[in-house]
Design a protein around this motif. Structure first.
Motif, PDB file in Angstrom:
ATOM      1  N   GLY A 741     -15.479  31.984 -71.841  1.00  0.00           N
ATOM      2  CA  GLY A 741     -14.280  32.171 -72.651  1.00  0.00           C
ATOM      3  C   GLY A 741     -13.110  32.792 -71.929  1.00  0.00           C
ATOM      4  N   SER A 742     -13.148  32.830 -70.591  1.00  0.00           N
ATOM      5  CA  SER A 742     -12.080  33.537 -69.870  1.00  0.00           C
ATOM      6  C   SER A 742     -10.831  32.701 -69.660  1.00  0.00           C
ATOM      7  CB  SER A 742     -12.596  34.027 -68.517  1.00  0.00           C
ATOM      8  OG  SER A 742     -13.040  32.938 -67.726  1.00  0.00           O
ATOM      9  N   GLY A 743     -10.918  31.375 -69.857  1.00  0.00           N
ATOM     10  CA  GLY A 743      -9.729  30.532 -69.709  1.00  0.00           C
ATOM     11  C   GLY A 743      -9.697  29.460 -70.771  1.00  0.00           C
ATOM     12  N   ALA A 744      -8.578  29.305 -71.451  1.00  0.00           N
ATOM     13  CA  ALA A 744      -8.467  28.314 -72.524  1.00  0.00           C
ATOM     14  C   ALA A 744      -7.060  27.726 -72.551  1.00  0.00           C
ATOM     15  CB  ALA A 744      -8.809  28.938 -73.877  1.00  0.00           C
ATOM     16  N   LEU A 745      -6.945  26.552 -73.166  1.00  0.00           N
ATOM     17  CA  LEU A 745      -5.653  25.870 -73.301  1.00  0.00           C
ATOM     18  C   LEU A 745      -5.580  25.287 -74.694  1.00  0.00           C
ATOM     19  CD1 LEU A 745      -3.014  24.793 -72.082  1.00  0.00           C
ATOM     20  CD2 LEU A 745      -4.303  22.844 -71.188  1.00  0.00           C
ATOM     21  N   SER A 746      -4.509  25.610 -75.421  1.00  0.00           N
ATOM     22  CA  SER A 746      -4.368  25.159 -76.801  1.00  0.00           C
ATOM     23  C   SER A 746      -2.954  24.674 -77.055  1.00  0.00           C
ATOM     24  CB  SER A 746      -4.700  26.289 -77.783  1.00  0.00           C
ATOM     25  OG  SER A 746      -6.024  26.715 -77.628  1.00  0.00           O
ATOM     26  N   ARG A 747      -2.815  23.950 -78.147  1.00  0.00           N
ATOM     27  CA  ARG A 747      -1.494  23.481 -78.617  1.00  0.00           C
ATOM     28  C   ARG A 747      -1.163  24.207 -79.915  1.00  0.00           C
ATOM     29  NH1 ARG A 747      -1.467  17.401 -79.465  1.00  0.00           N
ATOM     30  NH2 ARG A 747       0.799  17.585 -79.190  1.00  0.00           N
ATOM     31  N   LEU A 748       0.115  24.367 -80.159  1.00  0.00           N
ATOM     32  CA  LEU A 748       0.577  25.056 -81.366  1.00  0.00           C
ATOM     33  C   LEU A 748       1.739  24.278 -81.952  1.00  0.00           C
ATOM     34  CD1 LEU A 748       0.719  27.518 -83.297  1.00  0.00           C
ATOM     35  CD2 LEU A 748       2.237  28.607 -81.611  1.00  0.00           C
ATOM     36  N   ARG A 749       1.589  23.825 -83.194  1.00  0.00           N
ATOM     37  CA  ARG A 749       2.683  23.125 -83.873  1.00  0.00           C
ATOM     38  C   ARG A 749       3.690  24.171 -84.359  1.00  0.00           C
ATOM     39  NH1 ARG A 749       2.975  18.092 -85.925  1.00  0.00           N
ATOM     40  NH2 ARG A 749       0.712  17.816 -85.715  1.00  0.00           N
ATOM     41  N   LEU A 750       4.885  24.139 -83.772  1.00  0.00           N
ATOM     42  CA  LEU A 750       5.906  25.133 -84.082  1.00  0.00           C
ATOM     43  C   LEU A 750       7.278  24.449 -84.029  1.00  0.00           C
ATOM     44  CD1 LEU A 750       5.379  28.116 -84.748  1.00  0.00           C
ATOM     45  CD2 LEU A 750       6.154  28.690 -82.466  1.00  0.00           C
ATOM     46  N   PRO A 751       7.717  23.878 -85.136  1.00  0.00           N
ATOM     47  CA  PRO A 751       8.939  23.055 -85.136  1.00  0.00           C
ATOM     48  C   PRO A 751      10.196  23.824 -84.749  1.00  0.00           C
ATOM     49  CG  PRO A 751       7.634  22.694 -87.133  1.00  0.00           C
ATOM     50  CD  PRO A 751       7.038  23.875 -86.435  1.00  0.00           C
ATOM     51  N   ASN A 752      10.234  25.131 -84.957  1.00  0.00           N
ATOM     52  CA  ASN A 752      11.466  25.881 -84.682  1.00  0.00           C
ATOM     53  C   ASN A 752      11.619  26.263 -83.215  1.00  0.00           C
ATOM     54  OD1 ASN A 752       9.308  27.594 -84.893  1.00  0.00           O
ATOM     55  ND2 ASN A 752      10.489  29.309 -85.731  1.00  0.00           N
ATOM     56  N   LEU A 753      10.661  25.850 -82.338  1.00  0.00           N
ATOM     57  CA  LEU A 753      10.788  26.055 -80.897  1.00  0.00           C
ATOM     58  C   LEU A 753      10.839  24.693 -80.199  1.00  0.00           C
ATOM     59  CD1 LEU A 753       8.329  28.984 -80.035  1.00  0.00           C
ATOM     60  CD2 LEU A 753      10.812  29.058 -80.119  1.00  0.00           C
ATOM     61  N   ARG A 906      -5.142  32.401 -72.210  1.00  0.00           N
ATOM     62  CA  ARG A 906      -5.042  31.124 -72.920  1.00  0.00           C
ATOM     63  C   ARG A 906      -3.593  30.668 -72.863  1.00  0.00           C
ATOM     64  NH1 ARG A 906      -7.603  30.138 -78.701  1.00  0.00           N
ATOM     65  NH2 ARG A 906      -6.634  32.133 -79.193  1.00  0.00           N
ATOM     66  N   LEU A 907      -3.390  29.490 -72.276  1.00  0.00           N
ATOM     67  CA  LEU A 907      -2.060  28.898 -72.229  1.00  0.00           C
ATOM     68  C   LEU A 907      -1.837  28.103 -73.510  1.00  0.00           C
ATOM     69  CD1 LEU A 907       0.523  28.421 -70.579  1.00  0.00           C
ATOM     70  CD2 LEU A 907      -0.573  26.357 -69.659  1.00  0.00           C
ATOM     71  N   ILE A 908      -0.716  28.373 -74.169  1.00  0.00           N
ATOM     72  CA  ILE A 908      -0.396  27.707 -75.433  1.00  0.00           C
ATOM     73  C   ILE A 908       0.889  26.916 -75.240  1.00  0.00           C
ATOM     74  CG2 ILE A 908       0.150  28.053 -77.870  1.00  0.00           C
ATOM     75  CD1 ILE A 908      -1.377  30.756 -77.654  1.00  0.00           C
ATOM     76  N   ALA A 909       0.857  25.604 -75.535  1.00  0.00           N
ATOM     77  CA  ALA A 909       2.040  24.740 -75.451  1.00  0.00           C
ATOM     78  C   ALA A 909       2.427  24.310 -76.851  1.00  0.00           C
ATOM     79  CB  ALA A 909       1.746  23.526 -74.581  1.00  0.00           C
ATOM     80  N   THR A 910       3.675  24.490 -77.208  1.00  0.00           N
ATOM     81  CA  THR A 910       4.128  24.127 -78.550  1.00  0.00           C
ATOM     82  C   THR A 910       4.459  22.632 -78.626  1.00  0.00           C
ATOM     83  OG1 THR A 910       6.461  24.581 -78.082  1.00  0.00           O
ATOM     84  CG2 THR A 910       5.118  26.419 -78.847  1.00  0.00           C
ATOM     85  N   HIS A 911       4.334  22.100 -79.835  1.00  0.00           N
ATOM     86  CA  HIS A 911       4.740  20.706 -80.093  1.00  0.00           C
ATOM     87  C   HIS A 911       5.217  20.613 -81.536  1.00  0.00           C
ATOM     88  CE1 HIS A 911       1.236  19.262 -82.555  1.00  0.00           C
ATOM     89  NE2 HIS A 911       0.727  20.375 -82.056  1.00  0.00           N
ATOM     90  N   HIS A 912       5.880  19.499 -81.859  1.00  0.00           N
ATOM     91  CA  HIS A 912       6.437  19.302 -83.206  1.00  0.00           C
ATOM     92  C   HIS A 912       5.510  18.452 -84.067  1.00  0.00           C
ATOM     93  CE1 HIS A 912      10.720  20.064 -81.441  1.00  0.00           C
ATOM     94  NE2 HIS A 912       9.993  21.186 -81.586  1.00  0.00           N
TER      95      HIS A 912
END
Length: 912
Positions: A741-753, A906-912
């Motif tokens: 669990g020491s490295g993770a990558l996720s996406r986050l739906r965040l329309p205002n960014l 954990r690297l998080i990349a936003t998307h719409h």
């Protein structure tokens, strides 16, 4: 662009180790993996490979297994060149070609940059683990959660007070039946759990070795090695083969080589059970014990009868604990004489009327002044003795005298031992058939067939003859327990007696049955004869009258009328009154009246008021002890208010649902199957995917464990599941020390960014390194710092806490995650750098607070020791003071060097 000599990791098969590019073509690249002796060719457009590049401060391991710290990174023709610092302080350049192929990436930064991606669930489980460790590190009852024991105030308080010391040296002298073995086990567990001790030696009489082994395993999950005669018959040193050892002094003393080997080892804690028996040891064995006790860092002496052999013998055992403080017997006697004055002074201080003492009393508050008096005078912090009067829940005693009309033949008027114990001098093996006590005993047993009865007599030959008669002639299910049996045979006899349906009705013991063994499932004790020592009599009664006994103890004493036996019975029943209640000073009275007692028993004492005088002296001694010495020891040995606080804390941990929640979470992550029987009892099963670190716990197909302390007390075949159970601590340690669990990558739906905005969620942990015996975690627990850093370097952790952020995150497939990391390498490096800067800044706040708390604690100890050294003018105290000051410097420096490290990213990349 791939270049020959560059090092890559396979995202899909990290077990291949670190690969090296050996050939490049227009659309293909060939990578050799030396660790597994394989080559693989990939299409360059979508190769599942991640470049491994170290940064300044990282550690690199070369093919020759040398490890160096990176101080500079350059590049030559596309191949990285690391400038490293050697242990001698030289700087050398190393090409990445020279890196070891068998590479383990432990740092989250490295794993994330090379595409070693875990699931979001593992990341969050890792974060939960360090949060739990943080809470456990700072609890006041750390080390007391695991023992499968009743939460008795005197035991919990004593264990917490002694177990939290650095190298404790104390005598545990609770009265018989109050659980000294349990207290010692709690202290041992706490010392080991907090890393104050690593090597422990338990020395016990041979009959009790197996009992200690079982108790430590069942109640404390501590797996000690048993060094019996068979294990000692070897040319090797058996004491260096194990960290935790149970052995017997008498066995060791048989070979000079073994004694020397035992003493030469470094023991953090030595425990000597039945320490009063040392008085009977031969000079060679005593010398061995003296050397062992002097070398041991910590020392626990266990005895229920500290003054059984007189004050001087008691003083000698105190001398083993603290040779400087207890250097002079006359000084010790002088100190003993002040008990009542000190108790009166404490009462005056608490009443606010002031103390009238010819010595100073330090402290600004009432509590401080009382603590000073308890600490300084008498045995101070070296002796703990709880009495039956101060402990609730003990059974009542009922005395049943059985006077017998006929007297045995052949008594000698001038021989006390022969009058008291004529059966020991019989030459005819058939003496049991006509003996009045045997006749009475058979009648009693047959009239009480449903009752378990313990019979104790002082001689092994009498015990064996009596048991043989009961079994062979009277047809009564019986077993014998005496020193001629092996440990296994004794255990079988005890187990046969304990068996409820088809077990023995009666167990006949020689004197060894009066020490150590516990038979509280029985309520009937037959004293076939009476010993001359009151403390030995109390030991006998204590086999039944102890913590855990639910019924009234029935004490049966057969004796011959108009004989020395009847007069000895009157001495105990009417003079000392020891059958129905414990008399702490009985042994002292015996020492005082021994000659008169002998004459009285032999009818050579014409004084008709002997028993009345003894009874008056008993009352006076009890009043004196209650007014002084006993009250001070009671104050020192049990603080009911604090004990209640500790117990409430332990119960809070017992009752919390967080352990169940953690085990469910960890079991899912580590592939462990759970089958709940009910809310409090679960069955754990391993499968082919279970993490290898947990497999040793599953020697059987499954583990049944209960979260209930009450159920655990009655089902010792089930595991008692607490935060300190080995299975639980192993799951926590896996997430602390492994890469899970020491490295993770996720996406986050965040329309205002803007789409593609990057956030880096990090868990950093502040740790104090080294000096484990000082237990600095008390002041700086493993502390998690959660960060959420954006491209501008802002920390958004408070704005987006876990409960708000984590449910909204989406996982990426492993292949897509690996490709994304490749494309985002540079911005990710920037985010990592900013995260590390934030972590360093925040960590310093925790370190400063820890240094302040540690300084307050150690300065209080220095002040206490300074006062004692001034009052006692004791060179030993000056040495102790110098040691404390050294510890202050060492501890402060260790805290100053505490490190903060990135625990998970954990690297998080936003998307719409």
């Amino acid at each position: 662009m791939y270049t020959v000599g560059q090092r890559y990791l396979s995202q899909l098969d990290p077990q291949l180790g670190l690969g090296i590019v050996v050939e490049t073509q227009a659309r293909r690249v060939t990578v050799a993996f030396p660790a597994v002796d394989e080559e693989r060719t990939y299409a360059t457009a979508n190769a599942p490979l991640s470049r491994l590049l170290f940064r300044i401060g990282d550690k690199v391991r070369l093919a020759d297994n040398q490890v160096y710290a990176v101080i500079k990174v350059t590049e030559t023709a596309g191949v990285a060149v690391y400038t490293v610092s050697t242990t001698e302080g030289h700087e050398i350049e190393v090409s990445e070609v020279a890196l070891a192929a068998e590479l383990e990436l432990n740092q989250p930064q490295q794993r994330l940059l090379t595409g070693q991606i875990d699931s979001a669930t593992l990341f969050e489980t890792r974060y939960k683990a360090v949060q739990h460790l943080h809470q456990l590190d700072q609890t006041e009852v750390r080390g007391l959660l695991a023992p499968r024991t009743l939460l008795l105030p005197h035991q919990v308080y004593l264990a917490q007070q002694v177990g939290t010391r650095h190298a404790p040296r104390v005598m545990l002298a609770d009265e018989v039946g109050l659980g000294k073995t349990i207290e010692a086990g709690m202290i041992i567990h706490q010392q080991l759990h907090t890393h104050r001790a690593k090597r422990v030696l338990v020395l016990t009489p041979e009959p009790l070795m197996a009992q200690w082994l079982v108790e430590l395993r069942r109640k404390f999950n501590l797996r000690f090695d048993l060094l019996n005669q068979e294990r000692m018959d070897t040319d090797d040193n058996p004491f260096e083969e194990a960290q935790w050892v149970i052995s017997c002094l008498d066995l060791v003393a048989k070979q000079e080589r073994l004694s020397e080997q035992m003493v030469s080892e470094v023991w953090d804690l030595v425990v000597i059970d039945e320490a009063h028996q040392l008085e009977h040891a031969d000079p060679v064995l005593k010398q061995c014990v003296n050397l062992l006790c002097a070398r041991a860092r910590g020392l626990l002496l266990l005895t229920a009868t500290p003054e059984q052999l007189g004050q001087e013998a008691h003083f000698e055992r105190l001398h083993l604990l603290d040779p400087q403080r207890f250097a002079s017997f006359s000084d010790y006697q002088t100190s003993e004489a002040q008990y009542q004055r000190i108790d009166q002074a404490i009462q005056s201080i608490e009443a606010g009327t002031g103390a009238d003492l010819p010595f100073p009393v330090h402290g600004s508050s009432t509590d401080a002044q009382v603590r000073y008096l308890l600490d300084f005078y008498g045995t101070g912090r070296c002796l703990y003795r709880n009495t039956r009067a101060s402990v609730a829940g003990l059974p009542a005693r009922a005395l049943h005298p059985h006077p017998l009309e006929s007297a045995p033949n052949g008594t000698a008027a001038d021989d006390l031992m022969q009058q008291l114990y004529p059966e020991r001098y019989e030459t005819d093996d058939n003496w049991v058939q006509a003996h009045p006590k045997v006749t009475w005993l058979v009648q009693f047993l047959k009239a009480n067939k449903a009752e378990k009865v313990l019979v104790i007599c002082g001689n092994a030959s009498v015990a064996t003859a009596l048991e043989d008669y009961l079994h062979m002639r009277a047809g009564i299910r019986s077993a014998a327990f005496y020193e001629g049996l092996s440990l296994v045979e004794r255990d079988r006899a005890a187990a046969y007696f304990q068996e409820s349906e088809h077990g023995a009705q009666v167990l006949v013991c020689s004197e060894i049955g009066s020490e150590g063994r516990n038979f509280q499932f029985s309520q009937h004790l037959v004293l076939f004869d009476l010993p001359l020592s009151p403390d030995l009599l109390e030991q006998r009664i204590g086999r039944l009258d102890r913590i855990g006994q639910k019924q009234t103890i029935h004490i049966h004493v057969p004796f011959v009328l108009k004989s020395a036996q009847e007069r000895l019975f009157k001495w105990y029943a009417q003079g000392l009154e020891v059958f129905t209640e414990h008399c702490a000073g009985a042994q002292r009275l015996y020492d005082q009246y021994a000659e008169e007692l002998r004459d009285y028993c032999l009818e050579q004492n014409n004084s008709t008021d002997f028993i009345e005088r003894v009874a008056a002296a008993t009352s006076q001694l009890k009043a004196s002890l209650d007014a002084g010495r006993n009250r001070l020891l009671e104050r020192h040995s049990l603080d009911s208010t604090k004990a209640t606080q500790y117990i409430e804390q332990i119960k809070a941990w017992d009752d919390s649902t967080t352990l169940r929640e953690w085990l469910e979470l960890a079991s899912n992550a580590l592939d462990l199957d759970i089958d709940p029987l009910d809310r409090d009892t679960w069955i754990f099963k391993a499968n082919e995917h279970t993490h290898e670190a947990l497999i040793p716990f599953f020697q059987d197909d499954a583990i049944t464990g209960t979260f209930s302390r009450e159920i655990a007390a009655s089902r010792e075949d089930w595991e008692f599941l607490t935060w300190e159970h080995p299975l639980v601590t192993e799951t926590l340690e896996l997430f602390e020390t492994d890469t899970l669990g020491s490295g993770a990558l996720s996406r986050l739906r965040l329309p205002n960014l803007p789409e593609g905005t990057l956030l880096l969620e990090a868990v950093a942990v502040v740790r104090v390194l080294g000096q484990s015996r000082m237990d600095l975690k008390r002041f700086l627990p493993r502390t998690p710092i959660r960060l959420l850093i954006d491209a501008q370097g802002r920390n958004l952790a408070d704005a987006l806490p876990p409960e708000k952020l984590h449910p909204r995150l989406e996982n990426l497939p492993a292949k897509a995650a690996g490709n994304a990391i490749k494309q985002l390498r540079e911005p990710l490096l920037e985010l990592i750098s900013k995260t590390e800067q934030h972590a360093q800044t925040l960590a310093q706040t925790f370190i400063n607070k820890a240094q302040e708390a540690f300084t307050d604690h150690i300065d209080a100890e220095i002040e206490r020791t300074t006062l004692l050294s001034l009052a006692q003018a004791d060179e030993h105290r000056n040495n102790e003071l110098a040691t404390l000051k050294q510890e202050r410097d060492t501890g402060y420096a260790a805290l100053a060097q505490s490190q903060v490290s990135i625990h998970a990213l954990r690297l998080i990349a936003t998307h719409h």
